[in-house]
Design an enzyme around this catalytic site. Structure first.
Site, PDB file in Angstrom:
ATOM      1  N   ASN A  49      50.033  62.479  -0.371  1.00 49.42           N
ATOM      2  CA  ASN A  49      51.318  62.699  -1.041  1.00 49.42           C
ATOM      3  C   ASN A  49      51.169  63.805  -2.078  1.00 49.42           C
ATOM      4  O   ASN A  49      50.117  63.972  -2.707  1.00 49.42           O
ATOM      5  CB  ASN A  49      51.868  61.399  -1.644  1.00 49.42           C
ATOM      6  N   ILE A  50      52.234  64.582  -2.215  1.00 45.85           N
ATOM      7  CA  ILE A  50      52.262  65.712  -3.140  1.00 45.85           C
ATOM      8  C   ILE A  50      53.553  65.605  -3.948  1.00 45.85           C
ATOM      9  O   ILE A  50      54.652  65.707  -3.375  1.00 45.85           O
ATOM     10  CB  ILE A  50      52.208  67.062  -2.378  1.00 45.85           C
ATOM     11  N   GLU A  51      53.423  65.365  -5.240  1.00 45.87           N
ATOM     12  CA  GLU A  51      54.603  65.144  -6.084  1.00 45.87           C
ATOM     13  C   GLU A  51      55.039  66.417  -6.797  1.00 45.87           C
ATOM     14  O   GLU A  51      54.319  67.426  -6.806  1.00 45.87           O
ATOM     15  CB  GLU A  51      54.299  64.014  -7.077  1.00 45.87           C
ATOM     16  N   CYS A  60      55.642  62.576   1.092  1.00 54.53           N
ATOM     17  CA  CYS A  60      54.694  61.489   1.359  1.00 54.53           C
ATOM     18  C   CYS A  60      53.523  61.998   2.206  1.00 54.53           C
ATOM     19  O   CYS A  60      53.630  63.008   2.916  1.00 54.53           O
ATOM     20  CB  CYS A  60      55.374  60.369   2.117  1.00 54.53           C
ATOM     21  N   GLU A  62      52.358  60.750   4.927  1.00 52.90           N
ATOM     22  CA  GLU A  62      52.631  60.705   6.371  1.00 52.90           C
ATOM     23  C   GLU A  62      53.337  61.977   6.834  1.00 52.90           C
ATOM     24  O   GLU A  62      53.012  62.566   7.866  1.00 52.90           O
ATOM     25  CB  GLU A  62      53.516  59.492   6.710  1.00 52.90           C
ATOM     26  N   CYS A  97      57.534  54.768   4.179  1.00 58.32           N
ATOM     27  CA  CYS A  97      58.920  54.676   3.707  1.00 58.32           C
ATOM     28  C   CYS A  97      59.873  54.991   4.857  1.00 58.32           C
ATOM     29  O   CYS A  97      59.469  55.492   5.918  1.00 58.32           O
ATOM     30  CB  CYS A  97      59.147  55.617   2.529  1.00 58.32           C
ATOM     31  N   CYS A 100      59.822  58.635   6.196  1.00 58.23           N
ATOM     32  CA  CYS A 100      58.665  58.924   7.061  1.00 58.23           C
ATOM     33  C   CYS A 100      58.813  58.255   8.420  1.00 58.23           C
ATOM     34  O   CYS A 100      58.449  58.836   9.451  1.00 58.23           O
ATOM     35  CB  CYS A 100      57.377  58.477   6.380  1.00 58.23           C
TER      36      CYS A 100
HETATM   37  N1  THU Z   1      54.245  57.517  -0.775  1.00 60.23           N
HETATM   38  C1  THU Z   1      53.590  57.983   0.336  1.00 60.23           C
HETATM   39  O1  THU Z   1      52.958  59.040   0.296  1.00 60.23           O
HETATM   40  N2  THU Z   1      53.660  57.260   1.456  1.00 60.23           N
HETATM   41  C2  THU Z   1      54.238  56.043   1.563  1.00 60.23           C
HETATM   42  O2  THU Z   1      54.188  55.442   2.620  1.00 60.23           O
HETATM   43  C3  THU Z   1      54.943  55.450   0.421  1.00 60.23           C
HETATM   44  C4  THU Z   1      55.021  56.311  -0.790  1.00 60.23           C
HETATM   45  C5  THU Z   1      54.114  58.276  -2.031  1.00 60.23           C
HETATM   46  C6  THU Z   1      55.365  58.966  -2.528  1.00 60.23           C
HETATM   47  C7  THU Z   1      55.085  59.035  -4.007  1.00 60.23           C
HETATM   48  O3  THU Z   1      54.297  60.193  -4.278  1.00 60.23           O
HETATM   49  C8  THU Z   1      54.228  57.820  -4.316  1.00 60.23           C
HETATM   50  O4  THU Z   1      53.717  57.389  -3.058  1.00 60.23           O
HETATM   51  C9  THU Z   1      54.985  56.681  -4.963  1.00 60.23           C
HETATM   52  O5  THU Z   1      56.119  56.349  -4.264  1.00 60.23           O
END
Ligand code: THU
Length: 143
Positions: A49-51, A60, A62, A97, A100
């Site tokens: 994941n990259i915010e 996310c 995935e 989520c 995804c």
């Molecule tokens: N996130 C994912 O990368 N994959 C998931 O299946 C659920 C959530 C990430 C998004 C965000 O950066 C962090 O987790 C919290 O929601």
């Protein structure tokens, strides 16, 4: 309730997801996720994941993996391993989520594509994509 499989099921794929999780850029949620996507031809594409400071561009793990693969010409997939959890803690079960799941549905056969949800100790649950998104909006509806 989906039972855990024998520890170590598809360990290479789970290990790749664990490795990818180390690259998570998640300074806001402090929740790190790794994914490893296997193509039908056996290649593995990983993602984390990259915010973003403005939050909504966050992607996310995935989708990072799917978009990396598709951008390199791979669009047929067999399975994905996912592992996530609070930064600094061992990863645990982290279901994808809804966004995804929708992206996976774009490229994967829901009745054969396998979603592996793993823990750091390599205990893994296996689902078909169709179990996680049973009445999803499928591309076939508009193609
Ligand atoms: N996130 C994912 O990368 N994959 C998931 O299946 C659920 C959530 C990430 C998004 C965000 O950066 C962090 O987790 C919290 O929601």
């Amino acid at each position: 309730m989906n039972e855990f499989l024998a520890a170590g099921y598809k360990k290479d794929l789970v290990l790749a997801a664990l490795e990818a999780r180390k690259n998570a850029y998640a300074p806001y949620s402090k929740f790190a996720v790794g994914a490893a996507l296997q193509t039908q031809s056996g290649r593995i594409y990983t993602g984390c994941n990259i915010e973003s400071a403005s939050y909504s561009p966050t992607i996310c793990a995935e989708r990072t993996a799917v978009f990396k693969a598709v951008s390199e010409g791979y669009k047929s997939f067999r399975s994905i391993a996912i592992i996530g959890g609070k930064m600094g803690e061992g990863g645990s079960i982290c279901p994808p989520c809804g966004v995804c799941l929708q992206v996976l549905l774009e490229f994967c056969d829901p009745d054969t594509f396998e979603v592996l949800l793993s823990q750091e100790d390599f205990h893994t649950r296996s689902y078909l994509l169709s179990e996680l998104i049973p009445e999803g909006f499928r591309p076939e509806r508009i193609l």
